[in-house]
Design a protein around this motif. Structure first.
Motif, PDB file in Angstrom:
ATOM      1  N   ALA A  48      -9.123  -3.426  11.441  1.00 12.09           N
ATOM      2  CA  ALA A  48     -10.010  -3.548  10.273  1.00 12.09           C
ATOM      3  C   ALA A  48     -11.165  -4.493  10.569  1.00 12.09           C
ATOM      4  O   ALA A  48     -12.308  -4.225  10.187  1.00 12.09           O
ATOM      5  CB  ALA A  48      -9.217  -4.043   9.065  1.00 12.09           C
ATOM      6  N   ILE A  49     -10.900  -5.590  11.245  1.00 13.43           N
ATOM      7  CA  ILE A  49     -11.958  -6.543  11.556  1.00 13.43           C
ATOM      8  C   ILE A  49     -12.813  -6.042  12.715  1.00 13.43           C
ATOM      9  O   ILE A  49     -14.041  -6.137  12.698  1.00 13.43           O
ATOM     10  CB  ILE A  49     -11.354  -7.925  11.878  1.00 13.43           C
ATOM     11  N   TRP A  50     -12.189  -5.478  13.726  1.00 14.65           N
ATOM     12  CA  TRP A  50     -12.890  -5.005  14.908  1.00 14.65           C
ATOM     13  C   TRP A  50     -13.858  -3.867  14.587  1.00 14.65           C
ATOM     14  O   TRP A  50     -14.962  -3.803  15.123  1.00 14.65           O
ATOM     15  CB  TRP A  50     -11.868  -4.552  15.956  1.00 14.65           C
ATOM     16  N   SER A  51     -13.477  -2.991  13.694  1.00 13.92           N
ATOM     17  CA  SER A  51     -14.286  -1.804  13.422  1.00 13.92           C
ATOM     18  C   SER A  51     -15.489  -2.083  12.530  1.00 13.92           C
ATOM     19  O   SER A  51     -16.380  -1.241  12.443  1.00 13.92           O
ATOM     20  CB  SER A  51     -13.424  -0.722  12.764  1.00 13.92           C
ATOM     21  N   ASP A  52     -15.543  -3.224  11.852  1.00 11.90           N
ATOM     22  CA  ASP A  52     -16.640  -3.558  10.934  1.00 11.90           C
ATOM     23  C   ASP A  52     -16.823  -2.515   9.831  1.00 11.90           C
ATOM     24  O   ASP A  52     -17.929  -2.299   9.359  1.00 11.90           O
ATOM     25  CB  ASP A  52     -17.954  -3.750  11.689  1.00 11.90           C
ATOM     26  N   LYS A  53     -15.758  -1.867   9.427  1.00 12.88           N
ATOM     27  CA  LYS A  53     -15.844  -0.839   8.384  1.00 12.88           C
ATOM     28  C   LYS A  53     -15.667  -1.432   6.992  1.00 12.88           C
ATOM     29  O   LYS A  53     -15.899  -0.754   6.003  1.00 12.88           O
ATOM     30  CB  LYS A  53     -14.793   0.236   8.621  1.00 12.88           C
ATOM     31  N   ILE A  54     -15.234  -2.690   6.911  1.00 12.11           N
ATOM     32  CA  ILE A  54     -15.053  -3.312   5.601  1.00 12.11           C
ATOM     33  C   ILE A  54     -15.956  -4.534   5.508  1.00 12.11           C
ATOM     34  O   ILE A  54     -16.299  -5.153   6.507  1.00 12.11           O
ATOM     35  CB  ILE A  54     -13.573  -3.690   5.356  1.00 12.11           C
ATOM     36  N   SER A  55     -16.323  -4.857   4.288  1.00 13.42           N
ATOM     37  CA  SER A  55     -17.212  -5.997   4.072  1.00 13.42           C
ATOM     38  C   SER A  55     -16.481  -7.311   4.352  1.00 13.42           C
ATOM     39  O   SER A  55     -15.256  -7.362   4.349  1.00 13.42           O
ATOM     40  CB  SER A  55     -17.742  -5.982   2.640  1.00 13.42           C
ATOM     41  N   ASP A  56     -17.252  -8.355   4.563  1.00 14.38           N
ATOM     42  CA  ASP A  56     -16.657  -9.656   4.882  1.00 14.38           C
ATOM     43  C   ASP A  56     -15.808 -10.194   3.739  1.00 14.38           C
ATOM     44  O   ASP A  56     -14.735 -10.759   3.958  1.00 14.38           O
ATOM     45  CB  ASP A  56     -17.756 -10.667   5.236  1.00 14.38           C
ATOM     46  N   SER A  57     -16.279 -10.036   2.511  1.00 15.87           N
ATOM     47  CA  SER A  57     -15.517 -10.568   1.375  1.00 15.87           C
ATOM     48  C   SER A  57     -14.196  -9.812   1.196  1.00 15.87           C
ATOM     49  O   SER A  57     -13.172 -10.421   0.885  1.00 15.87           O
ATOM     50  CB  SER A  57     -16.349 -10.499   0.098  1.00 15.87           C
ATOM     51  N   PHE A  58     -14.221  -8.508   1.395  1.00  8.64           N
ATOM     52  CA  PHE A  58     -12.976  -7.739   1.292  1.00  8.64           C
ATOM     53  C   PHE A  58     -12.069  -8.019   2.482  1.00  8.64           C
ATOM     54  O   PHE A  58     -10.843  -7.993   2.345  1.00  8.64           O
ATOM     55  CB  PHE A  58     -13.261  -6.240   1.190  1.00  8.64           C
ATOM     56  N   ALA A  59     -12.646  -8.310   3.641  1.00  9.30           N
ATOM     57  CA  ALA A  59     -11.846  -8.580   4.838  1.00  9.30           C
ATOM     58  C   ALA A  59     -10.947  -9.789   4.630  1.00  9.30           C
ATOM     59  O   ALA A  59      -9.786  -9.792   5.049  1.00  9.30           O
ATOM     60  CB  ALA A  59     -12.751  -8.781   6.045  1.00  9.30           C
ATOM     61  N   VAL A  60     -11.472 -10.820   3.980  1.00  9.91           N
ATOM     62  CA  VAL A  60     -10.671 -12.019   3.734  1.00  9.91           C
ATOM     63  C   VAL A  60      -9.483 -11.681   2.843  1.00  9.91           C
ATOM     64  O   VAL A  60      -8.340 -12.051   3.141  1.00  9.91           O
ATOM     65  CB  VAL A  60     -11.541 -13.134   3.102  1.00  9.91           C
ATOM     66  N   ILE A  61      -9.722 -10.962   1.768  1.00  7.94           N
ATOM     67  CA  ILE A  61      -8.641 -10.577   0.848  1.00  7.94           C
ATOM     68  C   ILE A  61      -7.640  -9.670   1.560  1.00  7.94           C
ATOM     69  O   ILE A  61      -6.431  -9.824   1.414  1.00  7.94           O
ATOM     70  CB  ILE A  61      -9.223  -9.891  -0.411  1.00  7.94           C
ATOM     71  N   PHE A  62      -8.152  -8.752   2.346  1.00  7.76           N
ATOM     72  CA  PHE A  62      -7.303  -7.797   3.074  1.00  7.76           C
ATOM     73  C   PHE A  62      -6.395  -8.523   4.070  1.00  7.76           C
ATOM     74  O   PHE A  62      -5.183  -8.282   4.112  1.00  7.76           O
ATOM     75  CB  PHE A  62      -8.196  -6.768   3.780  1.00  7.76           C
ATOM     76  N   ILE A  63      -6.958  -9.431   4.850  1.00  8.05           N
ATOM     77  CA  ILE A  63      -6.179 -10.164   5.841  1.00  8.05           C
ATOM     78  C   ILE A  63      -5.148 -11.064   5.160  1.00  8.05           C
ATOM     79  O   ILE A  63      -4.000 -11.159   5.609  1.00  8.05           O
ATOM     80  CB  ILE A  63      -7.109 -10.996   6.757  1.00  8.05           C
ATOM     81  N   LEU A  64      -5.540 -11.717   4.071  1.00  4.04           N
ATOM     82  CA  LEU A  64      -4.579 -12.565   3.350  1.00  4.04           C
ATOM     83  C   LEU A  64      -3.435 -11.744   2.764  1.00  4.04           C
ATOM     84  O   LEU A  64      -2.283 -12.184   2.761  1.00  4.04           O
ATOM     85  CB  LEU A  64      -5.289 -13.364   2.262  1.00  4.04           C
ATOM     86  N   THR A  65      -3.734 -10.560   2.274  1.00  5.53           N
ATOM     87  CA  THR A  65      -2.690  -9.682   1.744  1.00  5.53           C
ATOM     88  C   THR A  65      -1.718  -9.276   2.847  1.00  5.53           C
ATOM     89  O   THR A  65      -0.494  -9.315   2.657  1.00  5.53           O
ATOM     90  CB  THR A  65      -3.312  -8.436   1.091  1.00  5.53           C
ATOM     91  N   LEU A  66      -2.266  -8.894   3.999  1.00  2.66           N
ATOM     92  CA  LEU A  66      -1.394  -8.538   5.121  1.00  2.66           C
ATOM     93  C   LEU A  66      -0.566  -9.741   5.573  1.00  2.66           C
ATOM     94  O   LEU A  66       0.604  -9.597   5.946  1.00  2.66           O
ATOM     95  CB  LEU A  66      -2.224  -7.999   6.289  1.00  2.66           C
ATOM     96  N   ALA A  67      -1.145 -10.929   5.523  1.00  5.94           N
ATOM     97  CA  ALA A  67      -0.414 -12.139   5.906  1.00  5.94           C
ATOM     98  C   ALA A  67       0.747 -12.400   4.949  1.00  5.94           C
ATOM     99  O   ALA A  67       1.845 -12.775   5.385  1.00  5.94           O
ATOM    100  CB  ALA A  67      -1.360 -13.332   5.938  1.00  5.94           C
TER     101      ALA A  67
END
Length: 114
Positions: A48-67
């Motif tokens: 998700a981070i490598w592909s740059d397909k999601i915005s930075d603000s959503f990336a933080v929420i996404f990574i925290l959810t996966l964590a």
């Protein structure tokens, strides 16, 4: 009568051993599934981070959810918190999370009002 007692005792021990082996096999299966899920969640996070397909603000929420999901797998499966008799560690962790949340909220309030 003594013979009857001696013949049932090995059967009971064998039955208990079979139950124990089945429980260990089931637990091993849960560990393997959890391990694969944690690897997949890590791969999803990297992709998700490598592909740059999601915005930075959503990336933080996404990574925290996966964590949070991975922490659940770690605690519930690997640390055996699903087993009976683990109430004290659960209460300790819950208290720690509560203290951390109150501390972070207080610090944010002090920073925001200054």
């Amino acid at each position: 009568m003594a013979d009857h007692h001696n013949t049932t005792e090995p059967t009971v021990h064998r039955h208990e051993e079979i139950q124990r082996k089945l429980a260990l096999k089931e637990e091993r299966k849960h560990h393997n599934v959890s391990f694969v899920m944690m690897i997949l969640l890590t791969i999803v996070a990297f992709f998700a981070i490598w592909s740059d397909k999601i915005s930075d603000s959503f990336a933080v929420i996404f990574i925290l959810t996966l964590a949070v999901v991975q922490v659940f797998f770690q605690l519930y499966i690997w640390m055996h918190l699903s087993h009976k008799g683990h109430d004290f560690p659960i209460w300790g962790m819950a208290s720690g999370v509560l203290v951390a949340a109150v501390t972070v909220a207080s610090l944010m309030g002090m920073i925001w009002t200054s």
